[in-house]
Design an enzyme around this catalytic site. Sequence first.
Site, PDB file in Angstrom:
ATOM      1  N   GLY A  60       0.952  -1.271  -0.027  1.00 44.61           N
ATOM      2  CA  GLY A  60       0.027  -0.142   0.101  1.00 44.61           C
ATOM      3  C   GLY A  60       0.780   1.297  -0.087  1.00 44.61           C
ATOM      4  N   GLN A  65       2.787   9.953   1.867  1.00 45.07           N
ATOM      5  CA  GLN A  65       3.960   9.290   2.046  1.00 45.07           C
ATOM      6  C   GLN A  65       4.943   9.845   0.825  1.00 45.07           C
ATOM      7  OE1 GLN A  65       2.500   5.430   2.467  1.00 45.07           O
ATOM      8  NE2 GLN A  65       4.149   5.323   3.663  1.00 45.07           N
ATOM      9  N   CYS A 114       6.362   0.115   7.804  1.00 44.14           N
ATOM     10  CA  CYS A 114       5.672   1.368   7.072  1.00 44.14           C
ATOM     11  C   CYS A 114       6.978   1.952   6.188  1.00 44.14           C
ATOM     12  CB  CYS A 114       5.292   2.460   8.063  1.00 44.14           C
ATOM     13  SG  CYS A 114       4.675   4.011   7.262  1.00 44.14           S
ATOM     14  N   LEU A 115       6.511   2.226   4.835  1.00 48.16           N
ATOM     15  CA  LEU A 115       7.710   2.547   4.170  1.00 48.16           C
ATOM     16  C   LEU A 115       8.396   3.968   4.459  1.00 48.16           C
ATOM     17  CD1 LEU A 115       5.617   1.861   0.857  1.00 48.16           C
ATOM     18  CD2 LEU A 115       8.072   0.836   1.588  1.00 48.16           C
ATOM     19  N   HIS A 157      -4.522   0.851   7.164  1.00 46.37           N
ATOM     20  CA  HIS A 157      -3.048   1.541   7.207  1.00 46.37           C
ATOM     21  C   HIS A 157      -3.011   2.819   6.521  1.00 46.37           C
ATOM     22  CE1 HIS A 157       1.475   1.106   7.722  1.00 46.37           C
ATOM     23  NE2 HIS A 157       1.332   1.903   6.700  1.00 46.37           N
ATOM     24  N   GLU A 158      -3.511   2.700   5.275  1.00 50.44           N
ATOM     25  CA  GLU A 158      -3.529   3.606   4.247  1.00 50.44           C
ATOM     26  C   GLU A 158      -4.495   4.900   4.716  1.00 50.44           C
ATOM     27  OE1 GLU A 158      -1.113   3.363   2.612  1.00 50.44           O
ATOM     28  OE2 GLU A 158      -0.724   1.237   3.005  1.00 50.44           O
ATOM     29  N   HIS A 161      -3.014   6.981   6.889  1.00 47.13           N
ATOM     30  CA  HIS A 161      -1.987   8.071   6.722  1.00 47.13           C
ATOM     31  C   HIS A 161      -2.853   9.316   6.302  1.00 47.13           C
ATOM     32  CE1 HIS A 161       1.980   6.338   6.911  1.00 47.13           C
ATOM     33  NE2 HIS A 161       1.359   5.123   6.081  1.00 47.13           N
TER      34      HIS A 161
HETATM   35  C1  FHF Z   1       3.979  -2.156   3.452  1.00 51.27           C
HETATM   36  N1  FHF Z   1       5.128  -3.948   3.693  1.00 51.27           N
HETATM   37  O1  FHF Z   1       3.490  -2.280   2.556  1.00 51.27           O
HETATM   38  C2  FHF Z   1       4.730  -3.102   4.331  1.00 51.27           C
HETATM   39  C3  FHF Z   1       5.959  -2.248   4.964  1.00 51.27           C
HETATM   40  C4  FHF Z   1      -0.383  -3.431   6.674  1.00 51.27           C
HETATM   41  O2  FHF Z   1       1.479   3.083   3.817  1.00 51.27           O
HETATM   42  O3  FHF Z   1       3.437  -5.390   3.877  1.00 51.27           O
HETATM   43  O4  FHF Z   1       3.749   2.363   4.611  1.00 51.27           O
HETATM   44  F1  FHF Z   1       5.699  -6.455  -0.062  1.00 51.27           F
HETATM   45  C5  FHF Z   1       1.916   2.156   3.414  1.00 51.27           C
HETATM   46  C6  FHF Z   1       3.402  -9.242   0.517  1.00 51.27           C
HETATM   47  C7  FHF Z   1       3.067  -9.033   1.976  1.00 51.27           C
HETATM   48  C8  FHF Z   1       4.293  -8.619  -0.085  1.00 51.27           C
HETATM   49  C9  FHF Z   1       3.885  -8.065   2.413  1.00 51.27           C
HETATM   50  C10 FHF Z   1       0.074  -2.316   5.699  1.00 51.27           C
HETATM   51  C11 FHF Z   1       1.574  -2.292   5.225  1.00 51.27           C
HETATM   52  C12 FHF Z   1       1.761  -1.050   4.520  1.00 51.27           C
HETATM   53  C13 FHF Z   1       3.548   0.208   3.151  1.00 51.27           C
HETATM   54  N2  FHF Z   1       5.132  -6.016   2.547  1.00 51.27           N
HETATM   55  C14 FHF Z   1       4.587  -5.104   3.314  1.00 51.27           C
HETATM   56  C15 FHF Z   1       4.919  -7.631   0.653  1.00 51.27           C
HETATM   57  C16 FHF Z   1       4.713  -7.130   1.656  1.00 51.27           C
HETATM   58  C17 FHF Z   1       3.404  -0.818   4.218  1.00 51.27           C
HETATM   59  N3  FHF Z   1       3.084   1.519   3.436  1.00 51.27           N
HETATM   60  C18 FHF Z   1       6.797  -3.464   5.718  1.00 51.27           C
HETATM   61  C19 FHF Z   1       6.819  -1.556   4.082  1.00 51.27           C
HETATM   62 ZN    ZN Z   2       2.711   3.384   5.842  1.00 51.39          ZN
END
Ligand code: FHF
Ligand code: ZN
Length: 187
Positions: A60, A65, A114-115, A157-158, A161
């Site tokens: 997401g 961000q 989180c990114l 989560h999104e 933000h």
């Molecule tokens: C991520 N990464 O995407 C996390 C972070 C629960 O606002 O979950 O900060 F790449 C958005 C399969 C499964 C493939 C998991 C919401 C998390 C949102 C991004 N990676 C994953 C994948 C992942 C955040 N974010 C750890 C970077």
């Molecule tokens: Zn995030």
Amino acid sequence: MITMDDIIREGHPTLREVAQEVPIPPSAEDVKLGEEMIQFLKNSQDPEKAEELHLRGGVGLAAPQLDISKRIIAVHVPSIDPEKPEAELSTVMYNPKILSHSVQQACLGEGEGCLSVDREVPGYVVRAARITVSYFDKDGNKQKIRLKNYDAIVVQHEIDHLNGVMFYDHINEQNPLHLEDGVLVIE
Ligand code: FHF
Ligand code: ZN
């Protein structure tokens, strides 16, 4: 192309702002932004592209961000079941709104990251297990969807933000690994 350099990190004030609604139908610029956000997520989940571009895998991304304080989110959650590719959730949402949520709560067994956060923050991030969300698509059509489990967690989560909320705001300060009875743990 969006890369990690475009993503602001915790401490940046934009991450704590309430983002502005976007005009509907979305402008050509906002449609293009949404497409680029989805492309970033796809690239980040492609092992070759992720390595080449030094991307951290993400499911997401929210416009704040990128230091863009607009109510735009992208989610790209692949189907875990190869037999069921239609289970993939890949959408850009303009002005998303949680219309209702379950009483039951859920969290990811692994916690969240989180990114925009370059550190591990241990603890359960307790959220609603199911949500009904309305949003506008790129064509300006109003959509309404029900989401559960992992998809629901990602979209919450999104949307957080967009409201200046970070995942660790939901972690129990006294005991990060404490769970109330009845909380569904998603593994
Ligand atoms: C991520 N990464 O995407 C996390 C972070 C629960 O606002 O979950 O900060 F790449 C958005 C399969 C499964 C493939 C998991 C919401 C998390 C949102 C991004 N990676 C994953 C994948 C992942 C955040 N974010 C750890 C970077
Ligand atoms: Zn995030």
